[in-house]
Design an enzyme around this catalytic site. Structure first.
Site, short mmCIF file in Angstrom:
data_model
loop_
_atom_site.label_atom_id
_atom_site.label_comp_id
_atom_site.label_asym_id
_atom_site.label_seq_id
_atom_site.Cartn_x
_atom_site.Cartn_y
_atom_site.Cartn_z
N GLU A 1 -2.57 -10.69 -12.05
CA GLU A 1 -3.31 -10.79 -10.79
C GLU A 1 -4.81 -10.91 -11.01
O GLU A 1 -5.55 -11.20 -10.08
CB GLU A 1 -3.02 -9.64 -9.82
CG GLU A 1 -1.59 -9.68 -9.29
CD GLU A 1 -1.35 -8.66 -8.20
OE1 GLU A 1 -2.25 -7.85 -7.92
OE2 GLU A 1 -0.25 -8.67 -7.64
N GLY B 1 -12.00 -3.29 -3.85
CA GLY B 1 -10.60 -3.47 -3.46
C GLY B 1 -10.05 -2.19 -2.89
O GLY B 1 -9.08 -1.64 -3.39
N GLU C 1 -17.49 -11.02 -4.57
CA GLU C 1 -18.30 -12.16 -5.00
C GLU C 1 -19.08 -12.80 -3.85
O GLU C 1 -20.01 -13.58 -4.10
CB GLU C 1 -17.41 -13.22 -5.65
CG GLU C 1 -16.77 -12.79 -6.95
CD GLU C 1 -15.45 -12.06 -6.76
OE1 GLU C 1 -14.73 -11.89 -7.76
OE2 GLU C 1 -15.13 -11.64 -5.62
N GLU D 1 -8.99 0.33 -8.33
CA GLU D 1 -7.63 0.34 -8.87
C GLU D 1 -7.23 -1.12 -9.03
O GLU D 1 -6.62 -1.72 -8.15
CB GLU D 1 -6.69 1.10 -7.91
CG GLU D 1 -5.44 1.62 -8.59
CD GLU D 1 -4.35 0.59 -8.65
OE1 GLU D 1 -4.49 -0.37 -9.44
OE2 GLU D 1 -3.36 0.74 -7.93
N GLU E 1 -13.10 -4.64 0.83
CA GLU E 1 -11.70 -5.10 0.90
C GLU E 1 -11.64 -6.51 1.44
O GLU E 1 -12.18 -6.79 2.52
CB GLU E 1 -10.88 -4.16 1.79
CG GLU E 1 -9.45 -4.59 2.04
CD GLU E 1 -8.67 -4.76 0.75
OE1 GLU E 1 -7.96 -5.77 0.62
OE2 GLU E 1 -8.78 -3.88 -0.13
N HIS F 1 0.83 -1.21 0.00
CA HIS F 1 0.00 0.00 0.00
C HIS F 1 0.86 1.26 0.00
O HIS F 1 0.50 2.27 -0.63
CB HIS F 1 -0.95 -0.04 1.20
CG HIS F 1 -1.86 -1.21 1.18
ND1 HIS F 1 -3.00 -1.25 0.40
CD2 HIS F 1 -1.77 -2.42 1.79
CE1 HIS F 1 -3.59 -2.42 0.56
NE2 HIS F 1 -2.86 -3.15 1.38
#
EC number: 2.1.1.-
Length: 391
Positions: free
Chosen positions: A165, A91, A142, A156, A113, A58
């Site tokens: 990814e 995310g 999901e 992002e 998240e 991060h």
């Protein structure tokens, strides 16, 4: 964290989670949120999300001012579509984009998240007195069941060479399940570019170096160095001077219409000409994303445009044009760098010499977050077919 052959960057040590949204729960510990956080994960997802629990990833992303400023500018550019609206941040990581949206006037932001960073994101939201607007949801997009529809989805999601990814499917899932008709997706469009590159300094430093080390002949290591250098894609920074031709489009993605199935495997043919006399050491890949509304049916996609037109359009953008985040070699470096597919041996080309072939990108069967790349290149009577595994 997996090692990168050429620069110590782990490709997996990069991107962000998949997520979901819900109407604001009475508390941050609702049954729905708890169920989402406890949903069983595949092993590759568990490792992936665990990597995003570390602050280092991060820190690298937020310190990338090109990236962070582009998102902040895009949010302000579209403030009239965000103010008083419901936003989903897929995310959210530390929650920085959710905070930007809340400060732009969003009525409610669902910050989803999947990693343990959700705990810190919730504290950051509270510390900035935005817990009445930003709801942090801990879980994959999901796995969260909600009835609310959202006006805006922001994420992002881009990885190395755009698709590494494989987070985009989570954004598309959120789009199909929660985005209202006519809603806004940020970023809205993404384009993956590729071009042959020359990088003698890099090649000599990794391969030719072994021919004479402190006066010792270590050329027996040269074959191993060539294999090592070209085994995996390399994540590193190159400049515009390293690019041998106009770039071609490998993949263009309209986030309003794109289907996740299209990511499983695709092949692009190319034909370019070298702009100089130089050795080809491999191919470079980079991307740009645009923050815009849905495409006009009459708009041309980048694959229909001359590469020169794409670059000229980017350079003459005015204040009313969409915000663009570019990772191209000629632009300011980002934490994505560029992705390089090195050849075991360079191929000499002359100015205006044709370079043609195809590139196939497919998701790995062992882990859909990994990529397999097959490169076919023919020039000057020489042909190279090479497979790369991006793990």
């Amino acid at each position: 964290m997996l090692p990168s052959h050429l620069n110590g960057h782990s490709p997996l040590a990069r991107r962000c989670p998949r997520l979901s949204a819900a109407s604001p729960p009475a508390t941050g510990d609702s049954d729905a949120a708890a169920a989402a956080a406890d949903a069983p994960l595949a092993e590759h997802d568990r490792i992936y999300f665990q990597s995003y629990s570390h602050i280092g990833i991060h820190e690298a992303m937020i310190k990338d001012r090109v990236r962070t400023d582009a998102y902040r500018s895009a949010i302000m550019h579209h403030q009239k579509f965000i103010e008083g609206k419901v936003v989903m941040d897929v995310g959210c990581g530390t929650g920085i984009l959710s905070v930007f949206c809340a400060r732009a006037g969003a009525k409610c932001v669902y910050a989803v998240e999947a990693s343990e960073m959700a705990t810190q994101a919730r504290e950051i939201v509270k510390a900035n007195n935005l817990d009445d607007k930003v709801v942090v949801v801990h879980g994959r997009v999901e796995d969260v069941e909600v009835e609310d529809k959202v006006d805006v989805i922001i994420s992002e999601w881009m990885g190395y060479m755009l698709l590494y990814e494989s987070m985009l499917p989570s954004v598309l899932f959120a789009r199909d399940k929660w985005l209202k008709p006519g809603g806004l997706i940020l970023p809205s469009h993404a384009t993956l570019f590729m071009a042959p590159i020359t990088n003698s300094e890099r090649y000599e430093g990794s391969v030719d170096f072994w021919s004479d080390v402190y006066g010792i002949n270590m050329s027996a290591l040269v074959p191993l160095a060539k294999k090592f250098t070209s085994e995996e894609p390399s994540i590193e920074i190159i400049g515009g001077e390293n690019v041998l031709s106009w770039p071609f489009v490998v993949k263009h993605i309209d986030c309003y219409t794109f289907k996740a199935e299209e990511l499983k495997s695709f092949t692009t043919k190319y034909k370019v000409s070298s702009m100089m006399l130089a050795p080809i050491h491999g191919f470079g890949l980079w991307f740009e994303v645009e923050f815009n509304g849905p495409s006009n049916p009459t708009d041309k996609s980048p694959s229909d445009l001359n590469p020169l037109d794409v670059i000229r359009k980017k350079r003459r953008r005015g204040s009313e044009d969409p915000v663009v985040l570019s990772t191209a070699p000629e632009d300011e470096p980002t934490h994505w760098h560029q992705t390089i597919l090195y050849f075991p041996d360079p191929i000499e080309v002359k100015q205006d010499q044709i370079i043609e072939g195809s590139v196939k990108v497919s998701q790995s069967e062992e882990n859909p977050r990994f990529l397999n790349i097959q490169l076919d290149c023919t020039t000057g009577g020489q042909t190279l077919v090479k497979d790369y595994a991006m793990r």
